[in-house]
Design an enzyme around this catalytic site. Structure first.
Site, PDB file in Angstrom:
ATOM      1  CB  ILE A  11      -0.846   0.081   1.279  1.00  0.00           C
ATOM      2  CG1 ILE A  11      -1.900  -1.253   1.226  1.00  0.00           C
ATOM      3  CG2 ILE A  11      -1.690   1.387   1.274  1.00  0.00           C
ATOM      4  CD1 ILE A  11      -2.761  -1.354   2.426  1.00  0.00           C
TER       5      ILE A  11
ATOM      6  CB  ALA B  91       7.867   0.849   7.911  1.00  0.00           C
ATOM      7  CD  GLN B  92       7.580  -2.550   0.904  1.00  0.00           C
ATOM      8  OE1 GLN B  92       8.629  -2.152   0.474  1.00  0.00           O
ATOM      9  NE2 GLN B  92       7.305  -3.811   0.540  1.00  0.00           N
TER      10      GLN B  92
ATOM     11  CG  ASP C 199       3.163  13.446  10.343  1.00  0.00           C
ATOM     12  OD1 ASP C 199       3.126  14.534   9.681  1.00  0.00           O
ATOM     13  OD2 ASP C 199       3.734  12.673   9.671  1.00  0.00           O
TER      14      ASP C 199
END
Length: 541
Positions: free
Chosen positions: A204, A210-211, A365
């Protein structure tokens, strides 16, 4: 999980050391002979200058000798903590320099063939914006994040570098799915198909550390997302950040003036926050804390955060409930889901402001990718990788600050900041207030670009209207850093939480311009910025 973010600036006024000040001598010390008077006076002046410089040199040398053992101890300890990873990263760094250097030489040969004069980009070599950005990308996660910092700091770096390093936000390499599967097997200690019925091999999203992959849990059939730490990232961060720390320590040792700018302190903050970001247990804890806050305040029908599945989460793997919705900048989709986009924004503001008071951490964020309107009408807070923790002193300052913004009483704003210890020197409060007024007037004058697109259906006469807010990150960062820069000229030192809060307010200001143009988020009675004491609300944990 990180407690920093975005960007944190500390500043002190520039101090010029007058090393060659001419002393004033009493008249009684002057000789009677005029011609020798001038020579004698000049001689005394030169001697005084030499003596003053020598004293300063002696003082600095003594300080350096005293601080040398601590510096050596720091370097040795940091090197031990880095271990063999340091040598590996050194080899990778050399390989990256050679690779980008080869690209530069190839481009150089092409340039010399087509033009008699080399472009500036080629003359600067690997220090040019283009090749330096390529080098950062080859060096991996740490340097990509440093590149993102450069891209977000237009008042600190030349515009050519700021523009070029914008690409660092978009070009995180994708890890092959086979490697992701290997990490899942190692971390979870069980066959993958015993936990997940299905994992989408196409990510996604892929960020620098990170993935994220979509998946479905076996048994419950629930849709989830799996956030996986990229292989080797932690070792890379430790080695790189320890190297940057050693360089900062040596620079402060050689140039004591840098100590006033807290160079080592800034590097330590960056190192701490980036290393925390690779510990998904901490991010999971922050998500659960936010969910408890929503439950305790009776807000679960208004907002949510993804549920964490602890049984299939570790330090390097985070499995979370998959939420479906649209970003707060997608006006057309929001209008199709709710009757009042303004009411949606007010809900988001109240939930977020409430978390400043009643939650252990706040989401730091809230850009459009992390703040969604869900299909069921609730506000979804996503990705707690960057959060803030606010101290009672900082919150007290922020309350006064926000109240002053709402009433546009800039003199009281300046006085409050000065009285609360945000500066270490006497400040012209009226001049400071005038500068604050200019800065916040510039916030009101920001141009928000709304793009409206119309498309006619192929099989009907209906026309779809789509409006989206164009969020210019560079403009927002430039504005925020201008605020910091002007404040530094008065000796202000902003706590990191203050900077994080300001950045989130700028995000919400943009959403207001799109979803509720007539709303003043600091004056509207429907928005509660502060209603309870932090200490009483924290007892719910």
């Amino acid at each position: 999980m990180a407690v920093v973010s975005s960007v944190v600036c500390r500043g002190v006024p520039y101090v010029r050391l007058n090393l060659f000040h001419l002393p004033q001598f009493p008249a009684t010390s002057v000789s009677r002979r005029p011609r020798k008077l001038s020579w004698h006076f000049n001689g005394l002046t030169v001697f005084a200058q030499y003596s003053q410089t020598q004293d300063l040199f002696t003082s600095r040398l003594q300080d350096s000798v005293e601080n040398l053992p601590k510096l050596v101890e720091d370097i040795i300890q940091t090197s031990i903590n880095t271990g063999p990873r340091g040598a590996l990263r050194l080899a990778q760094g050399i390989q990256a320099v050679i690779g980008v250097g080869s690209e530069w030489l190839t481009d150089l040969s092409k340039s010399t063939d087509t033009s008699s004069r080399l472009p500036t980009q080629m003359q600067l070599g690997l220090l040019s914006p283009l090749y330096l950005r390529r080098l950062f990308e080859r060096m991996g996660a740490t340097y990509i994040k440093l590149g993102q910092f450069i891209a977000s700091a237009p008042t600190l770096f030349p515009p050519e570098y700021v523009q070029e390093f914008q690409y660092c936000f978009d070009r995180a390499p994708v890890v092959p799915f086979a490697e992701i599967q290997k990490i899942l097997r190692e971390e979870l200690g069980r066959p993958i198909d015993s936990i997940y019925e299905y994992i989408d091999p196409t990510p996604i999203a892929s960020a620098s550390i990170a993935q994220v992959h979509g998946a479905r849990l076996r048994g419950s059939k629930e849709d989830v997302v799996i956030k996986v730490l990229k292989p080797g990232i932690e070792d890379i961060l430790v080695a790189d950040l320890n190297f940057v720390y050693i360089v900062a320590r040596i620079l402060e040792f050689l140039t004591p003036e840098l100590n006033r700018a807290s160079l080592v302190g800034i590097v330590k903050d960056i190192r701490e926050s980036m290393l925390e970001e690779v510990d998904f247990n901490k991010e999971a804890a922050n998500i659960e804390s936010f969910r408890r806050y929503l439950e305790a305040m009776g807000l679960t029908r208004q907002a949510t955060a993804p549920k964490v599945y602890q049984q299939c989460s570790t330090r390097r793997v985070l499995t979370m409930e998959r939420l479906y919705g649209v970003p707060l900048t997608d006006l057309e989709s929001i209008s199709s889901l709710v009757s009042s986009p303004e009411a949606t924004l007010i809900t988001a503001l109240n939930v977020w402001f409430g978390s400043l008071l009643a939650c252990e951490t706040f989401h730091a964020d809230v850009h459009a990718g992390n703040l969604w309107l869900l299909r069921d009408g609730r506000i979804g807070f996503l990705d707690f990788g960057i959060v803030g923790r606010i101290s009672p002193k900082t919150w007290a300052a922020m309350e006064v600050f926000l109240a002053s913004i709402a009433t546009e009483e800039y003199e009281s704003m300046a006085s409050a900041l000065i009285e609360m210890g945000a500066t270490n020197k006497d400040v012209d409060s009226k001049a400071f207030a005038r500068d604050l007024e200019k800065m916040f007037s510039s916030i009101q004058d920001l141009d928000t670009e709304v793009v409206v697109a119309a498309a006619r259906g192929t099989n009907s006469n209906t026309t779809a209207i789509s409006a989206n807010l164009v969020v210019d990150e560079r403009q927002m960062n430039a504005l925020f850093l201008d605020v910091v820069r002007v404040s530094e000229s008065y000796g202000l030192r902003f706590p990191r939480e203050f900077a994080l809060l300001m950045k989130q307010l700028l995000y919400f200001d943009r959403y207001t311009r799109l979803l509720a143009p007539n709303l003043n988020m600091l004056q509207d009675q429907r928005i509660t910025i502060a209603s309870n004491r932090r200490s009483s609300n924290r007892n719910i944990y």
